[in-house]
Every structure is written in C-alpha cells, then in structure tokens.
Design a protein around this motif. Structure first.
Motif, short mmCIF file in Angstrom:
data_model
loop_
_atom_site.label_atom_id
_atom_site.label_comp_id
_atom_site.label_asym_id
_atom_site.label_seq_id
_atom_site.Cartn_x
_atom_site.Cartn_y
_atom_site.Cartn_z
N UNK A 157 0.50 -1.26 0.02
CA UNK A 157 -0.18 0.37 -0.38
C UNK A 157 0.80 1.31 -0.22
N UNK A 158 1.66 0.96 1.26
CA UNK A 158 3.11 2.48 0.93
C UNK A 158 3.19 2.98 -0.63
N UNK A 159 4.05 1.47 -1.46
CA UNK A 159 4.34 2.17 -2.11
C UNK A 159 3.50 3.22 -3.82
N UNK A 160 2.18 3.24 -3.24
CA UNK A 160 1.00 3.61 -4.09
C UNK A 160 1.15 4.85 -4.10
N UNK A 161 1.89 5.99 -2.58
CA UNK A 161 1.81 6.64 -2.48
C UNK A 161 1.99 8.06 -3.34
N UNK A 162 1.08 8.76 -3.88
CA UNK A 162 1.72 10.17 -4.88
C UNK A 162 1.33 9.26 -6.00
N UNK B 114 -1.65 8.37 4.40
CA UNK B 114 -1.69 8.61 3.10
C UNK B 114 -2.95 9.14 2.78
N UNK B 115 -3.91 9.10 3.53
CA UNK B 115 -5.01 11.02 3.25
C UNK B 115 -5.95 9.75 2.63
N UNK C 141 13.85 -1.23 4.88
CA UNK C 141 13.96 -0.30 3.36
C UNK C 141 12.72 -0.09 3.53
N UNK C 142 11.24 0.31 4.34
CA UNK C 142 10.46 0.77 4.02
C UNK C 142 10.25 1.71 5.51
N UNK C 143 11.29 1.87 6.66
CA UNK C 143 10.90 2.63 7.44
C UNK C 143 10.60 3.52 7.24
N UNK C 144 10.30 4.54 6.61
CA UNK C 144 9.97 6.43 6.46
C UNK C 144 9.24 6.19 5.26
N UNK C 145 8.30 5.70 4.64
CA UNK C 145 7.26 5.51 4.42
C UNK C 145 5.72 4.29 5.21
N UNK C 146 6.58 3.82 6.22
CA UNK C 146 5.21 3.01 7.33
C UNK C 146 5.25 3.38 8.67
N UNK C 147 3.98 4.10 9.23
CA UNK C 147 3.16 4.24 10.61
C UNK C 147 4.08 3.76 11.02
N UNK C 148 5.22 4.25 12.18
CA UNK C 148 5.95 3.49 13.50
C UNK C 148 5.50 1.91 14.15
N UNK C 149 4.21 2.60 14.18
CA UNK C 149 3.24 1.13 14.96
C UNK C 149 3.60 0.20 14.17
N UNK C 150 3.37 -0.36 12.62
CA UNK C 150 3.45 -1.03 11.74
C UNK C 150 4.52 -1.65 12.02
N UNK C 151 6.32 -0.27 11.54
CA UNK C 151 7.33 -1.03 11.39
C UNK C 151 7.40 -1.70 13.50
#
Length: 579
Positions: A245-250, A280-281, A490-500
C-alpha cells in the motif's frame, strides 16, 4: 484484461477443430507456423517478436515501463527466453520458434507464474492453454481425475508439481521452459531461485539489501498501478500488505483500500490498517465476512486443475467480489506471499546460516537475535542452531513436510513427485533450503479463485522482488531480533511506526475454529460419504475418531479436515462437469 489462449501443436489438432468453433469460443488466430497455431481472446495482450516468436501476457522492462511492442525490448542477441529473463519481467508465457527448424517450438512461463499454463502432448501433437476449460469446450479434452495426484497432494500438502489432478494434463511450472519437437516434448528449468542464493551474488551489506528490496517492490507496484488505474488493495494491517500500500503513495491511480472484518474476537485488523490509510489520506473501507458464505460444496473455477480453493477462500472471495462489483473493478492487490519472500522462518536456520557463512562471531550475534525474536533463552537458541549445523554437516537436508493423518494404508504407498526447485545444490545452507521450500508453497494458490475474470496482483511474488529478496542471507532477516527485518528497514520512512514495531500477526484461527464447529456434522457426512473414501484414500476408523475428538483451543487440527473437503469438493465438481 485476463490472458486466455489455446496453442494447437502439430498439423492441426487431435481431434480436428473447425475454425468457426474456435471463433465461437471467442478466440482469434494471433500466430501460425508450421508446428503451432495460437488462438487467444481479443483482450489478451500479444506482443509479436519478429524472427523469434511472441509474448502472451503483460511485460515490463527493468524500470517498470510497459512493453507493448518488440522494439521496446531492445536488441535480442541470444534466444527470446534468455533475453526476457535477464532484461524484462511480467506475467507472461513466451513462444519461440527455432530459426533453424520451424518444427521446434519452445514455451517459457515467467518465474512468477502470472499466467496459467497447462498442456497435453503426445508424439509432438496436442495443446497448451491458459485455461483447461477452453480445451474441454472444444472437445480436445474430457475431464478425468488423476487419483495418484490427488493422493500425492494429500500426502505432501501445499506442494505443486507438474502433474495436475486431471489425468494427462501437466502444468508448465513457473520459471520452466517446454520444448516441443515433431515427436517429443521435454521440460527444463530456465529460472531457478538457487541462482540468487550462492555466495557470489548474495548481499553482504544489509543497507544495500534493503535498498535493493525497496527499489524492486516500488518498481513492481508502480508498474502494475500505471496500467490498472482502478483497483482494490486488500489491506490486512500487517507488514506485507502495508508495504504494498505504501508504494502507491503519490500515484495517479485510484486505489480503494479495504480490510476484512469477521464476527470473531481477535480478527479485527482495522486499527492497524487505518494507520496506513490515514498516513496516505485515504479512506479505509470495511468488508464484512460472516459465516453464511462458509460452504463445503461450492462450484470451483472451470479453469482449475488442482484442488486449491476451500471453505475460507469461498467466504472471503464472495466478500471481495461483492465490493469489487460495487466499485466497478475486478482487480485486487495483495501482500500475499510476503511471509515467504521476506523469509519469515520459524526455525533456527538463520543462526545456523550465519555461522556456516560468516563464522562463529556472526553465528553468536544471530543466536542472540534468534533468542530475542522467539523470546527464548540464548542457550535454547544456540542448542537449536547447533542441531541445524550438525544436520547440515552430516548431509541431512530438509524434506517436504508429510501429512499422513486420516489417510488409508493404500494412500500412504506414495512415490514423491519432483519439483525442479527441490533439486538442492551442494553446500546450500539450511535457511536457503527453507525459504525456497516456502516459495514453492506459494504456487498452489497463485490462481486459486472462483471468479474467472478476477485479476489478483501479487507484487511480492514478482520476478524482481523474488530475486532481490533471495539475495539476502536468512540471518539478515532476523537482525535485532525482528522478523522480516530487512523489509522493515527498507520501508522505515514510509510506514507508520506502529506497523514497523509490530511483532504480532493477525490470525483467522478463531474464525476457522468457529466455522469448523458450525459445519462439523456436514463436513463429516461430506467426507464419509464422498469420492475420497469411495476411492479408498481415507481411513474410516481414523476419520470417526477425528470427528469425535475435542481439540485444544490453540491447536488447529481441523485444518486437515478443511484440506480434505477442498479435495473432495474439487473432485465432485469434475464429475459434475463431465456429467
């Protein structure tokens, strides 16, 4: 845009097919040579490659740009298959005709297995198709159950082989090539996961490993989204689907994010899924799944060639189909296969690999990570790792998990069928063996669906992502006592901290247990009066004992009953269609 094709091999076909029958089936001729004729639906993407053959399905270059014509492939120096595997990726079957002898035909199925491919060939004649129902409809094949294959599937659960559960129908497995001559046919392995785990290619730097995974996953998700536009993202709240899901941002696409909601405590993952959509709003849509659609005897897809869809899949499929129809799409994105591709192993193999590859210091660090991950003592983690090392040094390799429960003595007399990825190269580490085994297990459900027109995108099982993840040593995946550590980094700057930071995983155990309890009587009758027992594959005494037993809440032996029902239901559907 579902890929459907029928390739007739030899001079015509056996029995002969009239052109008008092929056209009545919605097919058009898209390729013809001395040895083969390809018929496909108008919606099926076909890319002619002059002088080489053609590609059936969807193709992208290494940068994720769609390839719609041969010029975009670049110069093909060697054969078409080698060029595709080294420079492209996608969901496709490629057809090559030998320049020196047009009677020689070769087919390559892409490593992800994105397009189904089964065949029936004898003496250089027959057919290859993406949908066996096409061959049935045109009189090329009559469905017959392969009972040996059924027994093998129950004996070695979740393992796919080239032998399907339909007699005389074989599957071209992902990454394999089928070579057909005037009087023969043979299969070879064109792509293997073992190529990406040896010392010369595997990562030594975890930062580079994380960068490679991020680039691969982002490229694949963006490539798919650029062609699909409107689709549904199945968001579970876990790490894998959150990464997709995070890869779909933008992106300019129109994704709709949905999460299943079941009427059982402990299955509601919406709080985690909503963290992703809020960031991601986007809105999170709840998709309710009750027990009304949990059925044992349900129609199976006409294209299915092995039992793969069961009670839970029917219930969830009905829910997804409903929300898809309401929103005008039949395309779904999922994080399916993430546990396998992100090396979510439940053994001490990563610590053993670290010792065997890097020595005692790296082994000690991995043992510490293992004990943190599994919340056990360092001594226990070390002891289990030592056992793995001793087994490796004595030449013992992990075999496929066998399940003999509830089977008759006759069913236990089983010769193990091969899979090309189980040919373990000498010196392969225990963790590499386990992650390749897990990757094989994902193949069974690649096309497990009731809806013939549904497209399920599994970006984590695409060729670029598989190759990027296979290059990561198993011990890197547990760094810091975290499962799937490299993917988290790899995705630490795109995912919510609680998911990480999340270590637990959502479970359908409560839902499955309730479904079993509600349907226990029907399941017993379904199996005790069914085709499996009539064929002598079930042990009636063991079955009776099973259904009178009470199971501990956290154990799930009833999954075996579900698997038997899946096979039984599939068999009955074949008999119904023949009738």
């Amino acid at each position: 845009m579902i890929t459907r094709f029928l390739l007739l091999i030899g001079n015509g076909s056996t029995p002969p097919i009239r052109v008008k029958d092929l056209r009545s089936a919605g097919l058009q001729c898209t390729f013809s040579s001395v040895a083969a004729c390809l018929w496909s639906t108008p919606e099926t993407p076909v890319i002619p490659v002059p002088g080489n053959g053609l590609v059936v399905g969807q193709l992208f270059n290494a940068q994720g740009e769609p390839i719609t014509h041969a010029r975009a492939m670049g110069d093909i120096i060697g054969g078409l298959s080698d060029h595709l595997l080294q420079n492209c990726w996608g969901d496709y079957v490629a057809l090559s005709v030998a320049r020196e002898d047009e009677r020689l035909v070769s087919l390559l199925r892409d490593p992800s297995g994105g397009v189904p491919c089964v065949h029936s060939l004898r003496n250089g004649r027959g057919f290859v198709t993406s949908d066996i129902s096409l061959a049935v409809e045109l009189g090329l094949y009559c469905r017959r159950v392969d009972w040996h294959s059924i027994a093998h599937g129950l004996h070695f659960p979740y393992r796919r082989t080239e032998r399907t559960a339909l007699l005389d129908i074989h599957e071209l497995l992902p990454g394999c090539a089928l070579e057909i001559g005037p009087s023969h046919a043979s299969v070879r392995t064109a792509w293997s996961p073992w190529k990406f785990v040896h010392d010369g290619i595997r990562h030594r730097d975890p930062i580079m490993a994380a960068e490679g995974i991020r680039e691969a996953v982002s490229t694949v998700v963006n490539a798919y989204a650029s062609t699909d536009h409107r689709f549904i993202v199945q968001l579970s709240g876990g790490l894998d689907s959150s990464i997709v899901a995070s890869c779909l941002r933008g992106m300019s696409a129109e994704p709709m994010f949905c999460s299943l909601v079941m009427p059982v405590e402990g299955t509601d993952e919406r709080p985690y899924a909503r963290l992703v959509t809020d960031a991601m709003q986007h809105e999170l849509v709840s998709v309710p799944v009750g027990f009304d659609d949990v059925r044992i005897d349900v129609p199976t897809a006409p294209s299915s060639v092995v039992p793969a869809t069961g009670m839970l899949q029917h219930a969830t499929s009905a829910a997804w189909d409903s929300v898809g129809a309401a929103n005008g799409t039949s395309t779904f994105y999922t994080g399916g296969g993430g546990d396998s591709i992100f090396c979510y192993l439940q053994t001490a193999a990563p610590a053993a690999d670290a010792y065997l590859e890097r020595g005692i210091t790296a082994g000690a660090v991995a043992v510490r990570d293992l004990s943190t991950l599994h919340e056990c003592t360092i001594w226990k983690a070390g002891r289990l790792a030592r056992r793995k090392i001793e087994a490796f040094e004595s030449g013992v390799r992990r075999g496929w998990t066998v399940d003999q429960s509830l089977l008759s003595a006759d069913a236990l007399e089983m010769v193990e069928l091969p899979h090309p990825w189980l040919d373990t190269p000498p010196g392969s580490f225990p963790g590499d063996c386990e992650k390749v085994h897990d990757l094989i297990g994902t193949q069974l459900y690649m096309h497990a669906t009731w809806a013939p027109n549904r497209r399920v995108r599994r970006p984590l099982l695409s060729q670029p992502v598989m190759e990027a993840c296979l290059r990561v040593p198993s011990w890197m995946w547990i760094a810091g006592g975290r499962d799937r550590a490299v993917a988290r980094d790899a995705f630490k700057d795109t995912l919510p901290k609680a998911i990480l930071a999340r270590r637990s995983k959502g479970s359908y155990a409560g839902y499955l247990a309730t479904a079993y309890a509600r349907n226990k009587t029907q399941i017993r009758e379904f199996l005790m009066e069914g085709e499996l027992r009539a064929a002598g594959l079930l042990d009636p005494v063991a079955m009776s004992g099973f259904f009178t037993s009470e199971f501990a809440p956290r154990t799930m032996p009833f999954i075996r009953a579900f698997d038997l029902c899946t096979a039984e239901n599939w068999i009955r559907n074949q008999a119904h269609r023949d009738g």
